[in-house]
Design a protein around this motif. Structure first.
Motif, PDB file in Angstrom:
ATOM      1  N   HIS A 157       0.856  -1.179   0.000  1.00 46.71           N
ATOM      2  CA  HIS A 157       0.000   0.000   0.000  1.00 46.71           C
ATOM      3  C   HIS A 157       0.894   1.232   0.000  1.00 46.71           C
ATOM      4  CE1 HIS A 157      -3.125  -2.779   1.500  1.00 46.71           C
ATOM      5  NE2 HIS A 157      -3.971  -1.923   0.963  1.00 46.71           N
ATOM      6  N   MET A 158       0.464   2.240  -0.730  1.00 44.45           N
ATOM      7  CA  MET A 158       1.097   3.547  -0.664  1.00 44.45           C
ATOM      8  C   MET A 158       0.069   4.514  -0.103  1.00 44.45           C
ATOM      9  SD  MET A 158       4.169   3.187  -1.804  1.00 44.45           S
ATOM     10  CE  MET A 158       4.628   4.897  -2.104  1.00 44.45           C
ATOM     11  N   GLY A 159       0.539   5.380   0.783  1.00 45.68           N
ATOM     12  CA  GLY A 159      -0.400   6.288   1.412  1.00 45.68           C
ATOM     13  C   GLY A 159       0.086   7.718   1.413  1.00 45.68           C
ATOM     14  N   TRP A 160      -0.858   8.621   1.559  1.00 39.25           N
ATOM     15  CA  TRP A 160      -0.565  10.036   1.776  1.00 39.25           C
ATOM     16  C   TRP A 160      -1.106  10.421   3.150  1.00 39.25           C
ATOM     17  CZ3 TRP A 160       2.470  13.151  -1.068  1.00 39.25           C
ATOM     18  CH2 TRP A 160       2.736  12.799  -2.410  1.00 39.25           C
ATOM     19  N   PHE A 161      -0.282  11.114   3.904  1.00 39.47           N
ATOM     20  CA  PHE A 161      -0.657  11.658   5.195  1.00 39.47           C
ATOM     21  C   PHE A 161      -0.364  13.153   5.175  1.00 39.47           C
ATOM     22  CE2 PHE A 161      -1.406   8.017   8.080  1.00 39.47           C
ATOM     23  CZ  PHE A 161      -1.086   6.992   7.220  1.00 39.47           C
ATOM     24  N   ARG A 162      -0.922  13.858   6.140  1.00 37.46           N
ATOM     25  CA  ARG A 162      -0.592  15.265   6.272  1.00 37.46           C
ATOM     26  C   ARG A 162      -0.516  15.643   7.737  1.00 37.46           C
ATOM     27  NH1 ARG A 162      -6.224  17.912   3.915  1.00 37.46           N
ATOM     28  NH2 ARG A 162      -7.575  17.384   5.695  1.00 37.46           N
TER      29      ARG A 162
ATOM     30  N   TYR B 274       2.948  14.015   3.421  1.00 41.77           N
ATOM     31  CA  TYR B 274       3.947  12.951   3.413  1.00 41.77           C
ATOM     32  C   TYR B 274       3.446  11.750   2.614  1.00 41.77           C
ATOM     33  CZ  TYR B 274       5.971  15.433   7.408  1.00 41.77           C
ATOM     34  OH  TYR B 274       6.523  16.374   8.243  1.00 41.77           O
ATOM     35  N   CYS B 275       4.354  11.148   1.905  1.00 42.05           N
ATOM     36  CA  CYS B 275       4.096   9.893   1.222  1.00 42.05           C
ATOM     37  C   CYS B 275       4.668   8.765   2.078  1.00 42.05           C
ATOM     38  CB  CYS B 275       4.779   9.923  -0.143  1.00 42.05           C
ATOM     39  SG  CYS B 275       4.635   8.431  -1.120  1.00 42.05           S
ATOM     40  N   ALA B 276       3.998   7.630   2.085  1.00 43.53           N
ATOM     41  CA  ALA B 276       4.454   6.516   2.906  1.00 43.53           C
ATOM     42  C   ALA B 276       4.175   5.187   2.218  1.00 43.53           C
ATOM     43  CB  ALA B 276       3.753   6.560   4.267  1.00 43.53           C
ATOM     44  N   ALA B 277       4.986   4.192   2.568  1.00 48.16           N
ATOM     45  CA  ALA B 277       4.838   2.852   2.002  1.00 48.16           C
ATOM     46  C   ALA B 277       4.651   1.840   3.128  1.00 48.16           C
ATOM     47  CB  ALA B 277       6.072   2.487   1.174  1.00 48.16           C
ATOM     48  N   ASP B 278       3.695   0.956   2.927  1.00 50.18           N
ATOM     49  CA  ASP B 278       3.442  -0.128   3.887  1.00 50.18           C
ATOM     50  C   ASP B 278       3.822  -1.439   3.227  1.00 50.18           C
ATOM     51  OD1 ASP B 278       0.437  -1.682   5.224  1.00 50.18           O
ATOM     52  OD2 ASP B 278       2.531  -1.860   5.839  1.00 50.18           O
ATOM     53  N   ARG B 279       4.747  -2.162   3.823  1.00 50.65           N
ATOM     54  CA  ARG B 279       5.245  -3.399   3.222  1.00 50.65           C
ATOM     55  C   ARG B 279       4.507  -4.644   3.711  1.00 50.65           C
ATOM     56  NH1 ARG B 279      10.522  -3.259   5.222  1.00 50.65           N
ATOM     57  NH2 ARG B 279      10.726  -1.050   5.712  1.00 50.65           N
TER      58      ARG B 279
ATOM     59  N   ARG C 134      -4.433   2.700   7.791  1.00 50.12           N
ATOM     60  CA  ARG C 134      -4.702   4.127   7.884  1.00 50.12           C
ATOM     61  C   ARG C 134      -4.029   4.776   9.086  1.00 50.12           C
ATOM     62  NH1 ARG C 134     -10.461   5.733   7.681  1.00 50.12           N
ATOM     63  NH2 ARG C 134      -9.613   7.685   8.444  1.00 50.12           N
ATOM     64  N   GLY C 135      -3.352   3.966   9.856  1.00 47.27           N
ATOM     65  CA  GLY C 135      -2.580   4.524  10.953  1.00 47.27           C
ATOM     66  C   GLY C 135      -1.145   4.753  10.519  1.00 47.27           C
ATOM     67  N   ALA C 136      -0.585   5.894  10.926  1.00 51.03           N
ATOM     68  CA  ALA C 136       0.787   6.189  10.552  1.00 51.03           C
ATOM     69  C   ALA C 136       1.741   5.094  11.025  1.00 51.03           C
ATOM     70  CB  ALA C 136       1.214   7.551  11.105  1.00 51.03           C
ATOM     71  N   TYR C 137       1.426   4.476  12.159  1.00 49.75           N
ATOM     72  CA  TYR C 137       2.306   3.443  12.710  1.00 49.75           C
ATOM     73  C   TYR C 137       2.361   2.203  11.827  1.00 49.75           C
ATOM     74  CZ  TYR C 137      -1.974   1.036  14.138  1.00 49.75           C
ATOM     75  OH  TYR C 137      -3.176   0.383  14.136  1.00 49.75           O
ATOM     76  N   GLU C 138       1.399   2.079  10.911  1.00 49.48           N
ATOM     77  CA  GLU C 138       1.350   0.891  10.050  1.00 49.48           C
ATOM     78  C   GLU C 138       2.265   1.004   8.833  1.00 49.48           C
ATOM     79  OE1 GLU C 138      -3.235   1.083  10.105  1.00 49.48           O
ATOM     80  OE2 GLU C 138      -2.791  -1.066   9.968  1.00 49.48           O
ATOM     81  N   TYR C 139       2.791   2.172   8.596  1.00 48.17           N
ATOM     82  CA  TYR C 139       3.634   2.378   7.424  1.00 48.17           C
ATOM     83  C   TYR C 139       5.105   2.277   7.801  1.00 48.17           C
ATOM     84  CZ  TYR C 139      -0.433   3.586   4.704  1.00 48.17           C
ATOM     85  OH  TYR C 139      -1.637   3.528   4.036  1.00 48.17           O
ATOM     86  N   ASP C 140       5.864   1.707   6.876  1.00 50.85           N
ATOM     87  CA  ASP C 140       7.257   1.388   7.167  1.00 50.85           C
ATOM     88  C   ASP C 140       8.245   2.441   6.682  1.00 50.85           C
ATOM     89  OD1 ASP C 140       5.904  -1.572   6.121  1.00 50.85           O
ATOM     90  OD2 ASP C 140       6.799  -1.442   8.126  1.00 50.85           O
ATOM     91  N   ASP C 141       7.937   3.067   5.566  1.00 51.99           N
ATOM     92  CA  ASP C 141       8.885   3.998   4.954  1.00 51.99           C
ATOM     93  C   ASP C 141       8.187   5.324   4.678  1.00 51.99           C
ATOM     94  OD1 ASP C 141       9.477   1.063   3.313  1.00 51.99           O
ATOM     95  OD2 ASP C 141      11.073   1.952   4.528  1.00 51.99           O
ATOM     96  N   TRP C 142       8.927   6.410   4.856  1.00 52.73           N
ATOM     97  CA  TRP C 142       8.355   7.752   4.739  1.00 52.73           C
ATOM     98  C   TRP C 142       9.257   8.667   3.928  1.00 52.73           C
ATOM     99  CZ3 TRP C 142       3.676   9.244   6.875  1.00 52.73           C
ATOM    100  CH2 TRP C 142       3.073   8.310   7.732  1.00 52.73           C
TER     101      TRP C 142
END
Length: 129
Positions: A33-38, A95-100, A111-119
């Motif tokens: 998953h790729m995500g955007w956060f702000r 911010y862009c983030a990747a979840d592996r 959808r939680g920032a803690y779930e993403y591995d790379d920023w």
């Protein structure tokens, strides 16, 4: 690990549009998953949108649904966030983030920032009234 670099931020007036880009490199095929956060000043980092790599299923926060569109180009290893009808409350660092992590069910998305591995380092979006 996946390296991420955001671009496309800027200063715009309310009602305008911007398109953010996130270029990924490294072990990009590990990103499910790729995500955007702000994150606005004094506030916690919040989920904006995500896209599932396989199938391109998209997910949005209620605050941006109907105005923002996330899309991905796997061949270019790039994810986009098209932002229309911008409001002053959209002002934040994006911010862009990747979840592996792989999730077998497409009904679940991180959808939680803690779930993403790379920023990435983020790109500033400022919307004036």
């Amino acid at each position: 690990q996946v390296q991420l670099v955001e671009s496309g931020g800027g200063l715009v007036q309310a009602g305008a549009s911007l398109r953010l880009s996130c270029a990924a490199s490294g072990r990009t095929t590990d990103a499910n998953h790729m995500g955007w956060f702000r994150q606005a000043p004094g506030k916690e980092r919040e989920f904006v949108a995500a896209i599932r790599r396989n199938g391109g299923i998209t997910y949005y926060a209620d605050s941006v649904k109907g105005r923002f569109t996330i899309s991905g180009d796997n061949a270019k290893n790039t994810v986009y966030l098209q932002m229309n009808s911008l409001k002053p409350e959209d002002t934040a660092i994006y911010y862009c983030a990747a979840d592996r992590t792989y999730y077998s069910s497409s009904s679940y998305y991180p959808r939680g920032a803690y779930e993403y591995d790379d920023w990435g380092r983020g790109t500033q979006v400022t919307v004036s009234s």
